[in-house]
Design a protein around this motif. Sequence first.
Motif, PDB file in Angstrom:
ATOM      1  N   ALA A 153       0.826  -1.212   0.000  1.00  0.00           N
ATOM      2  CA  ALA A 153       0.000   0.000   0.000  1.00  0.00           C
ATOM      3  C   ALA A 153       0.855   1.254   0.000  1.00  0.00           C
ATOM      4  CB  ALA A 153      -0.930   0.009   1.217  1.00  0.00           C
ATOM      5  N   HIS A 154       0.247   2.352  -0.449  1.00  0.00           N
ATOM      6  CA  HIS A 154       0.946   3.637  -0.542  1.00  0.00           C
ATOM      7  C   HIS A 154      -0.002   4.769  -0.173  1.00  0.00           C
ATOM      8  CE1 HIS A 154       2.184   7.188  -3.207  1.00  0.00           C
ATOM      9  NE2 HIS A 154       3.151   7.084  -2.320  1.00  0.00           N
ATOM     10  N   ASP A 155       0.500   5.736   0.619  1.00  0.00           N
ATOM     11  CA  ASP A 155      -0.184   7.005   0.865  1.00  0.00           C
ATOM     12  C   ASP A 155      -1.588   6.769   1.424  1.00  0.00           C
ATOM     13  OD1 ASP A 155      -0.039  10.088   0.209  1.00  0.00           O
ATOM     14  OD2 ASP A 155      -1.910   9.425  -0.712  1.00  0.00           O
ATOM     15  N   PHE A 177       4.004  -1.257   3.778  1.00  0.00           N
ATOM     16  CA  PHE A 177       3.615   0.133   3.574  1.00  0.00           C
ATOM     17  C   PHE A 177       4.720   0.880   2.832  1.00  0.00           C
ATOM     18  CE2 PHE A 177       1.835  -1.024   7.830  1.00  0.00           C
ATOM     19  CZ  PHE A 177       0.480  -0.867   7.562  1.00  0.00           C
ATOM     20  N   LEU A 178       4.320   1.754   1.903  1.00  0.00           N
ATOM     21  CA  LEU A 178       5.209   2.771   1.359  1.00  0.00           C
ATOM     22  C   LEU A 178       4.827   4.100   2.007  1.00  0.00           C
ATOM     23  CD1 LEU A 178       5.244   1.829  -2.456  1.00  0.00           C
ATOM     24  CD2 LEU A 178       6.714   0.973  -0.608  1.00  0.00           C
ATOM     25  N   VAL A 232       0.569 -10.380  11.927  1.00  0.00           N
ATOM     26  CA  VAL A 232       0.754 -10.066  10.513  1.00  0.00           C
ATOM     27  C   VAL A 232       2.131  -9.422  10.332  1.00  0.00           C
ATOM     28  CG1 VAL A 232      -0.074  -8.723   8.538  1.00  0.00           C
ATOM     29  CG2 VAL A 232      -1.719  -9.743  10.133  1.00  0.00           C
ATOM     30  N   PRO A 233       3.019 -10.034   9.567  1.00  0.00           N
ATOM     31  CA  PRO A 233       4.330  -9.421   9.316  1.00  0.00           C
ATOM     32  C   PRO A 233       4.165  -8.077   8.602  1.00  0.00           C
ATOM     33  CG  PRO A 233       4.327 -11.722   8.647  1.00  0.00           C
ATOM     34  CD  PRO A 233       2.903 -11.363   8.932  1.00  0.00           C
ATOM     35  N   LEU A 234       4.866  -7.075   9.098  1.00  0.00           N
ATOM     36  CA  LEU A 234       4.794  -5.724   8.539  1.00  0.00           C
ATOM     37  C   LEU A 234       6.178  -5.272   8.092  1.00  0.00           C
ATOM     38  CD1 LEU A 234       2.666  -3.923  11.302  1.00  0.00           C
ATOM     39  CD2 LEU A 234       1.826  -5.131   9.275  1.00  0.00           C
ATOM     40  N   ARG A 235       6.209  -4.457   7.065  1.00  0.00           N
ATOM     41  CA  ARG A 235       7.450  -3.795   6.666  1.00  0.00           C
ATOM     42  C   ARG A 235       7.104  -2.407   6.147  1.00  0.00           C
ATOM     43  NH1 ARG A 235      12.514  -6.231   3.269  1.00  0.00           N
ATOM     44  NH2 ARG A 235      13.063  -6.774   5.414  1.00  0.00           N
ATOM     45  N   LEU A 236       7.939  -1.434   6.447  1.00  0.00           N
ATOM     46  CA  LEU A 236       7.807  -0.084   5.906  1.00  0.00           C
ATOM     47  C   LEU A 236       8.987   0.183   4.988  1.00  0.00           C
ATOM     48  CD1 LEU A 236       6.721   2.844   5.747  1.00  0.00           C
ATOM     49  CD2 LEU A 236       8.022   3.331   7.847  1.00  0.00           C
ATOM     50  N   ILE A 237       8.706   0.528   3.735  1.00  0.00           N
ATOM     51  CA  ILE A 237       9.721   0.949   2.767  1.00  0.00           C
ATOM     52  C   ILE A 237       9.452   2.421   2.488  1.00  0.00           C
ATOM     53  CG2 ILE A 237      10.719   0.565   0.488  1.00  0.00           C
ATOM     54  CD1 ILE A 237       9.519  -2.274   0.570  1.00  0.00           C
ATOM     55  N   ASP A 238      10.386   3.289   2.858  1.00  0.00           N
ATOM     56  CA  ASP A 238      10.092   4.721   2.915  1.00  0.00           C
ATOM     57  C   ASP A 238      11.119   5.553   2.158  1.00  0.00           C
ATOM     58  OD1 ASP A 238       8.192   6.607   4.391  1.00  0.00           O
ATOM     59  OD2 ASP A 238      10.135   7.475   4.900  1.00  0.00           O
ATOM     60  N   GLY A 259      11.653  10.262  -2.886  1.00  0.00           N
ATOM     61  CA  GLY A 259      10.571  11.049  -2.328  1.00  0.00           C
ATOM     62  C   GLY A 259       9.326  10.248  -2.023  1.00  0.00           C
ATOM     63  N   HIS A 260       8.172  10.838  -2.300  1.00  0.00           N
ATOM     64  CA  HIS A 260       6.889  10.312  -1.836  1.00  0.00           C
ATOM     65  C   HIS A 260       6.371   9.123  -2.647  1.00  0.00           C
ATOM     66  CE1 HIS A 260       3.136  10.563   0.383  1.00  0.00           C
ATOM     67  NE2 HIS A 260       2.450  10.548  -0.763  1.00  0.00           N
ATOM     68  N   TYR A 261       6.867   8.920  -3.854  1.00  0.00           N
ATOM     69  CA  TYR A 261       6.369   7.856  -4.726  1.00  0.00           C
ATOM     70  C   TYR A 261       7.465   6.831  -5.012  1.00  0.00           C
ATOM     71  CZ  TYR A 261       1.735   9.703  -6.028  1.00  0.00           C
ATOM     72  OH  TYR A 261       0.419  10.102  -6.028  1.00  0.00           O
ATOM     73  N   PRO A 262       7.887   6.042  -4.042  1.00  0.00           N
ATOM     74  CA  PRO A 262       8.967   5.073  -4.278  1.00  0.00           C
ATOM     75  C   PRO A 262       8.668   4.089  -5.399  1.00  0.00           C
ATOM     76  CG  PRO A 262       8.529   5.268  -1.933  1.00  0.00           C
ATOM     77  CD  PRO A 262       7.428   6.006  -2.639  1.00  0.00           C
ATOM     78  N   GLN A 263       7.402   3.723  -5.579  1.00  0.00           N
ATOM     79  CA  GLN A 263       7.070   2.718  -6.581  1.00  0.00           C
ATOM     80  C   GLN A 263       7.282   3.210  -8.010  1.00  0.00           C
ATOM     81  OE1 GLN A 263       4.967   4.585  -4.853  1.00  0.00           O
ATOM     82  NE2 GLN A 263       2.834   4.216  -5.358  1.00  0.00           N
ATOM     83  N   THR A 264       7.321   4.526  -8.224  1.00  0.00           N
ATOM     84  CA  THR A 264       7.649   5.048  -9.551  1.00  0.00           C
ATOM     85  C   THR A 264       9.040   5.676  -9.589  1.00  0.00           C
ATOM     86  OG1 THR A 264       6.627   7.215  -9.137  1.00  0.00           O
ATOM     87  CG2 THR A 264       5.217   5.495 -10.038  1.00  0.00           C
ATOM     88  N   GLU A 265       9.531   6.167  -8.455  1.00  0.00           N
ATOM     89  CA  GLU A 265      10.861   6.762  -8.407  1.00  0.00           C
ATOM     90  C   GLU A 265      11.965   5.713  -8.338  1.00  0.00           C
ATOM     91  OE1 GLU A 265      11.359  10.280  -5.786  1.00  0.00           O
ATOM     92  OE2 GLU A 265       9.273   9.904  -5.207  1.00  0.00           O
TER      93      GLU A 265
END
Length: 303
Positions: A110-112, A137-138, A234-240, A271-277
């Motif tokens: 998920a993102h934002d 999470f992103l 639930v395993p969680l990870r934050l990629i930021d 920045g804010h959009y890791p999935q495209t940046e």
Amino acid sequence: MALAGIALSDWRSQAQHFSFKGHTIAYWQSSNDLGLEPLLLIHGFPTASWDWHYLWQPLAQRFRVIACDMLGFGDSAKPRGHAYSLLEQADLQQALLAHLQVSQPVHILAHDYGDSVAQELLARHVAGSCALASCVFLNGGLFPETHHPVLVQKLLLSPLGALFGKLFSKSALDKSFARIFGANTQPTAAELDDFWTLISQNDGPNIMHRLIRYMPERKVHRDLWLAAMQAPGVPLRLIDGAVDPISGEHMLNRYRQLIPDADTVLLPSIGHYPQTEAPEQVLEHFLALHDRLEENPRRAFAN
């Protein structure tokens, strides 16, 4: 190796549709192979599921990937006068899974805005009304106290939000995105055109002031969602992305303070959009979590 994205025209041509509360929702799935674990991708504000186009094909090699444009976004219905809600968007995600007859626990990326929807689904998992297998999470407003909205968001939430929404233009989007992307990972002119196409579809700017009400809604549910994130299971990870002014490194630091045994990855200069940046980095760190879970299934029972 750079990931090949999917052209917006090709992406849109692959859309399927279902009805949610009388509204037409555009969705995508990579496969209906029941042998693949389901992975739900949840996009952010103000864009749409096309945000995931760099990651779609590599993720589809391993998962049954599912995504929709949420109500009020992209190519889905954007009813005027509607009281948009994060809780309703979580209902939508569950309705989509039911429509696709997904019965096994679901992985989430998920993102934002999508982070908040994922938090609500995580709370429903704890309550027993939703089954999740993992959640990544992103960048997003996971904690209201660390969310730093940009000017556009503040104006949309103001008493003049409806007027500002009507006046919101591509040039305003360009300026806003220039501030929240990394200096060296700015969107191209073509990407900005495509983002705007999806935002402006179905007269989207006229409802942006209604969509933005998710910001105060986050405050209402903050404690419930935090408790769900702190609960084992639930395993969680934050990629930021570190340099995001909205929810960058400062948010990751708060995450480490609040979440037990916090699993975090900081992406410098992003920045804010890791999935495209930085889609290659997001893919690497997302799959690393799943490789670990496959090697040690017991990990699925603790954060």
